[in-house]
Design a protein around this motif. Structure first.
Motif: not given
Length: 854
Positions: A457-462
């Protein structure tokens, strides 16, 4: 603007003016709350229905006399007890306070229907027993016909008759497991129901029940006792205790009914409710992401509006409060609608289950206060919590932002997010590797799985920036300008793209997880059969569920005498306490066992175990410090204790079990005798087809059980996996639907956000068809990113689940490429469907009005 009521009025006014913005959020909350409400109402209803059914059926039994010692092995909901002597009935009847007493003999008995197939199949228990003439002591009541009076006469429950197409006067076969020819003379109900759920029941005369269901005459499972006038159940039990011999106890009828209820309904209801609650949690998690994304977009679109409020004197708290009031209003109204929907779902399930052959006890819906208040609170809090961060972001809007034009959200991933995501990912991998290698440890593996989800979830935008570029690369060539614009729109706000796709990613991940785990179970079973089963065909009892009565122990010797057969060995089941712990025993001919099963390395000898020798798997031997020549003390259900000498230790227990004794050693302690599997190997030169036909012909006289090749046996052993996956897919369909609603809602809001931009595109020559294509392909890219992430995460978590479930046993990890491809295609196709409505809306925009829009 210092009056807090003003911000509330502004929120209500905004909701009224922009209802369509929150339509997707409203539907998502409604579906999530409806699923949770339906689960809780269904659980309460079933529990109350079972309580009523058992209470009514056993109301006349005031005490139950039974064996006091019980042996329970892993996987059993109820232990095995020693039988009681029917000679106790007369002693009990002469006890003060006793009005009547009757022996109750219970065992396994599978009835053959009019179509030649066993009623109940492989699912519910198939029971047989003696008919009790006292109507108050008998939970089954005659509904038609008469009680059995002569050998071969039986009464069956009405539900079994309906499912098996049987009527009074019909003659059929009852597998006990030896086939018994019986004539139906009566139909019965369990209380006021057609049966005890889906359980089948056949009642014989007492002499027939003793002959076919007990190892010797004069034994019963329990003795049912009815109290005389003025004697309470506890007083009756107190009066019985002094007259009962050692090893026999009496309990109240209420306590016995509670145990029966828990055995039939308790474990099932707990599993049923837990399963549905887990999927409710998944649905609500997906809902939370959809809600958060909607409010994040709405806040971004209201930047200028919120800045004007700040310029007019609104405080940060008032702006935050106004946003939360909107979220709360949506949460309350959607949750209230969800309650009604959930009650409808529960009512629909009660009507659906009987239609698919799974009738629950009849009764009205039970709607408790907790079943209404909990979903209402959960829906409201999920909506409020999901909108909290966007609301705080709205409160930080500077008054000077009112002087700027509203801009399309182009938020990207920060370095802090990237670093945090990488730290979470590293922590996840480390925790999982520790969990699967240490034991394995279920809690550590579960913690690592949660960290992995958080990292995704945290790395999704990356990841979205790179993934969309890669996934959208073919669009430049295939769809031209429309495809290129769709890819750039998806890249414009990586955080929004990732947030929109995350809801779908979670749903696809859970589907993929169970798909991978199911494929691994099948691969494990195939590997086990290939490695351990050295025979040519197998005759097996049902491997899934509690149905069936097993195989006749006389079948294996009959097959072994066939000229085509080299060896036929049956595997029966027994239970005993081994050094104080309940364990399952495999009852067989150990000398023949090694000829049809590959047991790996064997220390000692399987020949000559006799009546005091035992063979033990290497795993159990290591746990208990046993070796060839050592002694293991076994305690059987009849109370007998005997020392057995370990004469063999073998490596592969997958099919043979952990403890093997001879039939001669088990015979003095056995109950109803049966085999669960017969392994057959053919003589050299006998083809599989010829040998199978000969075995099937011999088996026809013993209830006509299935004769399967090795591959067919492996497939049938894993037969419940596809059923499990079908249920999982059905339950997760709602989560995927909500995720797709989130994609559609995001695109709809994006169309509103880009109104002027879309108008300019139309003005410079873009056609309606090209505009629709651009929006649809943007939806496909978002869905493809979510689906790809879900497949990756689900495959990884599937491996974690396989490793965590291994427990030191051989568990094969397998990826089913075809099923995963189908999941991928479904996800992408669903994304295209989710984009249809926003695409049509975009194409209908009036060009001049769109250009003039702010």
């Amino acid at each position: 603007m210092t009056n807090p009521r003003a911000s509330v009025r502004l929120s209500i006014s905004s909701l009224s003016a922009h209802k369509r913005r929150f339509a997707g959020t409203f539907v998502a909350v409604l579906l999530g709350v409806a699923f949770l409400t339906g689960t809780l109402v269904m659980s309460d209803t079933l529990r109350a229905s079972f309580d009523t059914m058992f209470g009514n059926a056993t109301a006349g039994t005031d005490a139950v006399v039974r064996g006091s010692d019980v042996i329970t092995v892993a996987g059993e909901s109820r232990g095995t007890r020693q039988p009681v002597s029917t000679a106790l009935v007369k002693r009990i009847e002469h006890t003060p306070g006793v009005a009547a007493a009757a022996p109750d003999i219970q065992g396994a008995g599978q009835l053959i229907g009019s179509d030649g197939k066993p009623v109940g199949g492989q699912g519910p228990p198939t029971l047989a027993g003696n008919w009790i003439d006292d109507p108050e002591l008998n939970p089954y009541q005659l509904a038609a016909g008469r009680a059995p009076a002569a050998p071969g006469e039986v009464v069956i429950n009405r539900g079994t008759a309906d499912r098996g197409g049987l009527r009074i006067g019909d003659t059929t076969v009852l597998r006990t497991p030896d086939p018994v020819r019986v004539t139906i003379v009566g139909l019965a109900t369990f209380g006021d129901q057609d049966g005890m759920g889906q359980v089948t029941y056949t009642a014989m005369t007492q002499s027939d029940a003793e002959e076919h269901l007990t190892p010797k005459p004069g034994e019963a499972s329990t003795i049912q006792v009815r109290a005389g006038p003025g004697t309470s159940q506890q007083e009756l039990v107190d009066a019985l205790r002094p007259v009962l011999p050692k090893g026999v106890e009496a309990i109240t009828g209420q306590a016995s009914a509670a145990e029966d209820r828990d055995m039939i309904s308790g474990a099932f209801l707990s599993l049923f409710t837990t399963l549905l609650l887990v999927f409710s949690g998944i649905v609500l998690l997906v809902t939370a992401f959809s809600i958060h994304n909607t409010f994040a977009i709405v806040v971004a679109q209201r930047t200028r509006e919120n800045a004007l409020l700040r310029a007019l004197g609104a405080s940060r708290g008032q702006v935050v409060g106004a946003s939360l009031v909107e979220a709360g209003a949506v949460g309350v109204t959607a949750s209230a609608a969800g309650l009604a929907g959930g009650i409808g779902i529960a009512a629909g399930l009660r009507a659906l289950f009987p239609a698919v052959g799974f009738p629950f006890p009849a009764g009205p819906l039970v709607i408790g206060a907790g079943s209404l208040l909990l979903p209402l609170a959960v829906g409201f809090l999920v909506c409020l919590a999901s909108a909290l961060l966007p609301a705080v972001r709205a409160g930080r809007t500077a008054p000077l932002a009112a002087l700027r034009e509203s801009a399309v959200d182009d938020s990207a991933a920060s370095r802090t997010r990237t670093l945090a995501g990488l730290v979470l990912l590293a922590a996840s991998v480390g925790t999982i590797l520790t969990g699967v290698s240490a034991g394995p440890s279920g809690p550590l593996s579960a913690a690592g799985a949660v960290l992995a989800l958080a990292a995704f979830v945290v790395l999704g935008p990356v990841a979205s920036s790179y993934a969309v570029r890669f996934l959208g690369a073919p669009l430049d060539r295939l769809r031209g300008v429309s495809g290129r614009l769709a890819r750039r729109n998806a890249l414009r706000s990586p955080r929004r793209t990732a947030s929109t796709a995350t809801a779908l990613m979670i749903g696809v991940a859970v589907v993929s997880l169970f798909t991978v785990f199911g494929a691994s179970l099948k691969a494990t079973m195939n590997q086990t059969v290939d490695r351990s089963f050295a025979g040519d065909v197998a005759i097996s009892a049902p491997a899934f569920g509690a149905g069936g009565s097993g195989l006749s122990p006389r079948l294996a010797p009959a097959v072994d005498r066939l000229p085509e057969v080299a060896t036929a060995v049956g595997l029966g089941k027994g239970v005993a306490e081994v050094d104080g712990a309940g364990r399952a025993l495999t009852v067989t001919d150990p000398a023949a066992l090694g000829r049809v099963f590959d047991l790996g390395r064997v220390d000692g000898s399987l020949n000559g175990l006799g009546t005091n020798g035992i063979a033990v798997s290497g795993t159990e031997a290591g746990k208990r410090g046993l070796h060839t020549g050592s002694t293991a003390r076994l305690t059987f259900t009849d109370g007998a204790r005997q020392n057995f000498t370990v004469r063999a230790v073998y490596d592969r227990p997958e099919l043979a079990g952990d403890y093997v004794i001879t039939r001669q050693a088990w015979a003095p302690h056995r109950a109803q005798d049966s085999d669960s599997l017969i392994a057959v190997s053919f003589k050299p030169g006998v083809s599989t087809a010829d040998g199978r036909a000969a075995v099937a012909k011999a088996a026809a006289a013993y209830g006509n059980p299935d004769v399967q090749t090795r591959s067919e046996y492996a497939q049938s052993s894993a037969g419940g996996i596809d059923m499990m996956l079908t249920l999982v897919y059905a339950l997760l369909a709602l989560a995927v639907l909500i995720a797709l609603l989130g994609i559609a809602n995001t695109l709809t809001l994006a169309v509103h956000e880009r109104t002027r931009e879309l108008g300019l595109l139309r003005a410079v020559g873009q056609t309606r068809s090209q505009l629709r294509s651009m929006v649809r392909w943007e939806s496909v890219l978002v869905a493809a990113f979510g689906t790809a992430g879900g497949l990756l995460l689900g495959g990884f978590l599937g491996w974690v689940l396989v490793e965590a479930s291994a427990g030191g046993t051989a568990f094969s990890f397998a990826l089913p490429p075809l099923r995963l491809l189908v999941i991928a295609l479904v996800g992408i196709t669903a994304g295209a469907l989710a984009g249809r409505r926003p695409a049509r809306r975009a194409a209908r925009l009036d060009v001049l009005r769109a250009i003039a829009a702010e």
